[in-house]
Write a protein that holds these residues in place. Structure first.
Motif, mmCIF file in Angstrom:
data_model
loop_
_atom_site.group_PDB
_atom_site.id
_atom_site.type_symbol
_atom_site.label_atom_id
_atom_site.label_comp_id
_atom_site.label_asym_id
_atom_site.label_seq_id
_atom_site.Cartn_x
_atom_site.Cartn_y
_atom_site.Cartn_z
ATOM 1 N N ARG A 134 0.710 -1.184 0.022
ATOM 2 C CA ARG A 134 0.162 0.095 -0.121
ATOM 3 C C ARG A 134 0.806 1.176 -0.049
ATOM 4 O O ARG A 134 1.766 1.469 0.818
ATOM 5 C CB ARG A 134 -0.944 -0.047 1.299
ATOM 6 N N THR A 135 0.817 2.172 -0.961
ATOM 7 C CA THR A 135 1.574 3.473 -1.148
ATOM 8 C C THR A 135 0.720 4.699 -0.915
ATOM 9 O O THR A 135 1.503 5.616 -0.740
ATOM 10 C CB THR A 135 2.282 3.309 -2.405
ATOM 11 N N ASP A 136 -0.616 4.489 -0.796
ATOM 12 C CA ASP A 136 -1.178 5.795 -0.378
ATOM 13 C C ASP A 136 -2.445 5.280 0.404
ATOM 14 O O ASP A 136 -3.542 4.741 -0.110
ATOM 15 C CB ASP A 136 -1.619 6.309 -1.725
ATOM 16 N N PRO A 137 -2.430 5.511 1.541
ATOM 17 C CA PRO A 137 -3.438 5.052 2.452
ATOM 18 C C PRO A 137 -4.795 5.900 2.601
ATOM 19 O O PRO A 137 -5.787 5.537 3.084
ATOM 20 C CB PRO A 137 -2.956 5.033 3.895
ATOM 21 N N ASP A 138 -4.602 7.126 1.632
ATOM 22 C CA ASP A 138 -5.965 7.673 1.723
ATOM 23 C C ASP A 138 -6.861 7.659 0.672
ATOM 24 O O ASP A 138 -7.915 8.290 0.380
ATOM 25 C CB ASP A 138 -5.527 9.473 1.739
ATOM 26 N N VAL A 139 -6.535 6.635 -0.150
ATOM 27 C CA VAL A 139 -7.353 6.364 -1.603
ATOM 28 C C VAL A 139 -7.706 5.085 -1.342
ATOM 29 O O VAL A 139 -7.200 4.202 -0.544
ATOM 30 C CB VAL A 139 -6.826 6.557 -2.806
ATOM 31 N N HIS A 140 -8.701 4.445 -2.517
ATOM 32 C CA HIS A 140 -9.223 2.984 -2.291
ATOM 33 C C HIS A 140 -8.023 2.337 -2.591
ATOM 34 O O HIS A 140 -6.971 2.692 -3.408
ATOM 35 C CB HIS A 140 -10.065 3.036 -3.428
ATOM 36 N N PRO A 141 -7.810 1.156 -1.896
ATOM 37 C CA PRO A 141 -6.542 0.187 -2.267
ATOM 38 C C PRO A 141 -6.369 -0.089 -4.024
ATOM 39 O O PRO A 141 -5.328 -0.067 -4.406
ATOM 40 C CB PRO A 141 -6.871 -0.944 -1.875
ATOM 41 N N TYR A 142 -7.358 0.143 -4.651
ATOM 42 C CA TYR A 142 -7.481 -0.135 -6.065
ATOM 43 C C TYR A 142 -6.627 1.043 -6.772
ATOM 44 O O TYR A 142 -6.056 0.783 -7.845
ATOM 45 C CB TYR A 142 -8.723 -0.221 -6.909
ATOM 46 N N GLU A 143 -6.421 2.020 -6.091
ATOM 47 C CA GLU A 143 -5.978 3.154 -6.625
ATOM 48 C C GLU A 143 -4.567 3.583 -5.770
ATOM 49 O O GLU A 143 -3.718 4.380 -6.256
ATOM 50 C CB GLU A 143 -6.603 4.587 -6.502
ATOM 51 N N GLY A 144 -4.345 2.714 -4.503
ATOM 52 C CA GLY A 144 -3.027 3.230 -3.678
ATOM 53 C C GLY A 144 -2.436 2.169 -3.403
ATOM 54 O O GLY A 144 -1.531 1.920 -2.525
ATOM 55 N N CYS A 145 -2.124 0.977 -4.266
ATOM 56 C CA CYS A 145 -1.246 0.045 -4.175
ATOM 57 C C CYS A 145 0.000 0.113 -5.305
ATOM 58 O O CYS A 145 -0.325 0.520 -6.439
ATOM 59 C CB CYS A 145 -2.109 -1.208 -4.049
ATOM 60 N N SER A 146 0.862 -0.674 -4.946
ATOM 61 C CA SER A 146 2.140 -0.505 -5.994
ATOM 62 C C SER A 146 2.999 -1.846 -5.728
ATOM 63 O O SER A 146 2.885 -2.641 -4.929
ATOM 64 C CB SER A 146 2.978 0.537 -5.943
ATOM 65 N N VAL A 147 3.856 -2.110 -7.091
ATOM 66 C CA VAL A 147 4.537 -3.388 -6.651
ATOM 67 C C VAL A 147 6.085 -3.089 -6.614
ATOM 68 O O VAL A 147 6.614 -1.891 -7.289
ATOM 69 C CB VAL A 147 4.595 -4.198 -7.938
ATOM 70 N N PHE A 148 6.833 -3.394 -5.708
ATOM 71 C CA PHE A 148 8.458 -3.328 -5.572
ATOM 72 C C PHE A 148 9.149 -4.466 -5.858
ATOM 73 O O PHE A 148 8.928 -5.668 -5.493
ATOM 74 C CB PHE A 148 8.548 -2.587 -4.287
ATOM 75 N N LEU A 149 10.346 -4.235 -6.632
ATOM 76 C CA LEU A 149 11.402 -5.304 -6.462
ATOM 77 C C LEU A 149 12.248 -5.066 -5.348
ATOM 78 O O LEU A 149 13.111 -4.172 -5.128
ATOM 79 C CB LEU A 149 12.208 -4.806 -7.966
ATOM 80 N N VAL A 150 12.238 -6.140 -4.570
ATOM 81 C CA VAL A 150 13.105 -6.089 -3.166
ATOM 82 C C VAL A 150 14.084 -7.236 -3.120
ATOM 83 O O VAL A 150 13.595 -8.476 -3.351
ATOM 84 C CB VAL A 150 12.175 -6.225 -1.950
ATOM 85 N N PRO A 151 15.313 -7.087 -3.283
ATOM 86 C CA PRO A 151 16.353 -8.022 -3.214
ATOM 87 C C PRO A 151 16.094 -8.992 -1.916
ATOM 88 O O PRO A 151 15.778 -8.256 -0.776
ATOM 89 C CB PRO A 151 17.737 -7.375 -3.368
ATOM 90 N N ALA A 152 16.147 -10.300 -1.946
ATOM 91 C CA ALA A 152 15.666 -11.116 -0.798
ATOM 92 C C ALA A 152 17.147 -10.732 0.399
ATOM 93 O O ALA A 152 16.661 -11.125 1.527
ATOM 94 C CB ALA A 152 15.707 -12.343 -1.288
#
Length: 405
Positions: free
Chosen positions: A179-197
Motif C-alpha cells: 500500500r503506497t497511499d492510505p488515503d485512497v481506495h486500495p485499487y488506486e493506492g497500491c504498487s509493486v516493488f522489486l525487493v532483493p531477498a
C-alpha cells in the motif's frame, strides 16, 4: 477427441516439447521417486536439453533470451510441460518465475529487465511474488492489504508481513505488493516493488509445511519486511497501479497454470488406461469393465472441455480484453476437472496409484492445491456471478416468472 485450432507455429513448438518430454524429461522422473530431491545439476542438464530441442522460455521475447512466441501459441507447450513436475522447470515455464518474468517484461524499465528479468530467463536467479498476508491481511480479498511502502527522500520504506510466497525460501528477488497511499481506495493506492531477498530488514521466517510439497524445491515462505529500504528505481510499473499490474500478471498466469495441470491430468489418464488394459480381475482386464471405461471417458471429456475454455480465454486476452470472467471460468473448471481426473487415475491403479513408483501420488497431492492457489474457487465463482447478475432487468425477467400462469 477435440481438434483445437492451434496455429502451425504452436503445433510445431508443442511437438518439439513433447519429444523433449518423452526422450529426456520423463526418464529423469525416477529422481523424484520416494521424495528424493532433484539436484541443481539435473535442472541445468534438463534446461540445456530444452535449449537443444528449441523449446526453452518460448513465452519470453528474444531480446531478453526467450523465443518470442505469442502467448496463445505457447499454451499447448505449457500443457506438454505439465505432464511431469520436471517439465515446466526444464522449459523455464515454471511458476512463480513464469508470471514474474511476464510482469517484468511488460512493465520493467530497461535497467530492471537487465538486472532482474534476464537472469531469471537464463535460470541464474529465482523470484517470489509476495502478496498474500496472514490473518487479517490480504488473501482472497487483496483489498485488505496491510503491507505499506512509504516514501523517504528518494527511497521507499517497506514494512509488512507476507506468507505463502511461492519460492520465497530460495528467491533472489521478491516482487512485493504494498500500500503506497492510505488515503485512497486500495485499487488506486497500491504498487509493486522489486525487493532483493538479501536486503537489510528482509527476514525469511520459515518454509510453511503444506499439502502437495514436492521435490522441485519451490516451497512457500513466510517473510517479514522490517523497515526495508529500496530505491525509487525499484518501483515496478506505475505508482498506484499495483492492482492493474497484478491483474495483468495473474490472468495469463492462471491460464498457464490451467494448461500445466491439464497436461498432468492427461498423463494421469494415460497411465490409468495403460494399467487398466494390463490388469486382470474376475476373468477380464479392468479395461473391459464398463464402469471403468465410462468413468475414464467422462474424465477425458472434462479435461478436453477445460482445454477449450482456456483457449477461449486466451483468445479474449489476445483481442485486448482483461477476460476476467473467462479466466475465472477456466480456472474453476480446470482445477476441478484435473482433480477428478487424477483422483480417478489413482483409484483405478489401486496400490500402484498411491505408491511412489508412479507419479500419480505426487500429482494427487499437487492438484488439490490448485483449487486454492491463484484464487480459490469461491473467489472466481464470485467474479462469474457478479457478471451474470450485473445486468438483471426485472422488467425483462418478469414474464419468465409467469411460467404456468
Amino acid at each position: 477427441m477435440i481438434s483445437f485450432e492451434d496455429s502451425e507455429a504452436a503445433e510445431e513448438l508443442a511437438d518439439r516439447a513433447t519429444r523433449l518430454m518423452e526422450e529426456v524429461v520423463l526418464p529423469r522422473e525416477r529422481e523424484l521417486a520416494g521424495g528424493m530431491g532433484v539436484s541443481d545439476s539435473t535442472v541445468r542438464e534438463l534446461r540445456e536439453a530444452a535449449r537443444e530441442y528449441d523449446v526453452y522460455a518460448p513465452q519470453i521475447g528474444e531480446e531478453h533470451g526467450g523465443m518470442g512466441y505469442d502467448f496463445r501459441d505457447v499454451l499447448p507447450t505449457f500443457e506438454a510441460a505439465g505432464r511431469s513436475l520436471l517439465g515446466p522447470v526444464a522449459m523455464r515455464v515454471d511458476a512463480p518465475d513464469e508470471g514474474n518474468m511476464h510482469l517484468l517484461e511488460m512493465h520493467g524499465t530497461q535497467l530492471q529487465q537487465e538486472q532482474y528479468l534476464e537472469p531469471l530467463v537464463e535460470g541464474e536467479s529465482k523470484s517470489g511474488f509476495a502478496m498474500t498476508e496472514p490473518l487479517q491481511g490480504a488473501g482472497s480479498d487483496p483489498k485488505m492489504i496491510q503491507t505499506t511502502a512509504t516514501r523517504d527522500g528518494d527511497d521507499w520504506i517497506v514494512d509488512g508481513h507476507k506468507w505463502w510466497t511461492t519460492q520465497g525460501i530460495e528467491a533472489d528477488v521478491l516482487l512485493v505488493f504494498a500500500r503506497t497511499d492510505p488515503d485512497v481506495h486500495p485499487y488506486e493506492g497500491c504498487s509493486v516493488f522489486l525487493v532483493p531477498a538479501a536486503a537489510d530488514g528482509v527476514e525469511v521466517v520459515r518454509d510453511i509445511p503444506h499439502l502437495g510439497g514436492n521435490s522441485i524445491g519451490t516451497g512457500h515462505a513466510e517473510i517479514r519486511f522490517d523497515h526495508v529500504r529500496v530505491p525509487e528505481e525499484h518501483l515496478l510499473g506505475e505508482e498506484g497501479e499495483g492492482f492493474t499490474h497484478v491483474q495483468e500478471r495473474l490472468g495469463p498466469a492462471r491460464l498457464t497454470h490451467c494448461m500445466r495441470f491439464s497436461g498432468m491430468a492427461e498423463r494421469a489418464l494415460s497411465i490409468a488406461r495403460a494399467y487398466l488394459a494390463e490388469r486382470e480381475a474376475f476373468g477380464t482386464t479392468l479395461a473391459e469393465k464398463q464402469h471403468a471405461r465410462f468413468e475414464i471417458a467422462e474424465r477425458e471429456t472434462e479435461v478436453q472441455a477445460a482445454r477449450a475454455l482456456v483457449r477461449a480465454a486466451a483468445d479474449a486476452i489476445a483481442a485486448g480484453s482483461e477476460a476476467r470472467t473467462e479466466v475465472s471460468a477456466s480456472k474453476v473448471f480446470a482445477a476441478r476437472a484435473t482433480g477428478r481426473a487424477i483422483d480417478t487415475a489413482v483409484q483405478y491403479c489401486g496400490a500402484n496409484g498411491i505408491g511412489r513408483d508412479l507419479p500419480l501420488a505426487d500429482f494427487y497431492e499437487t492438484v488439490r492445491t490448485f483449487r486454492i492457489v491463484d484464487g480459490a474457487d469461491e473467489v472466481h465463482l464470485r467474479t462469474i456471478a457478479r457478471e451474470l447478475f450485473a445486468d438483471v432487468d426485472e422488467a425483462e425477467l418478469e414474464p419468465l416468472l409467469r411460467y404456468g400462469e
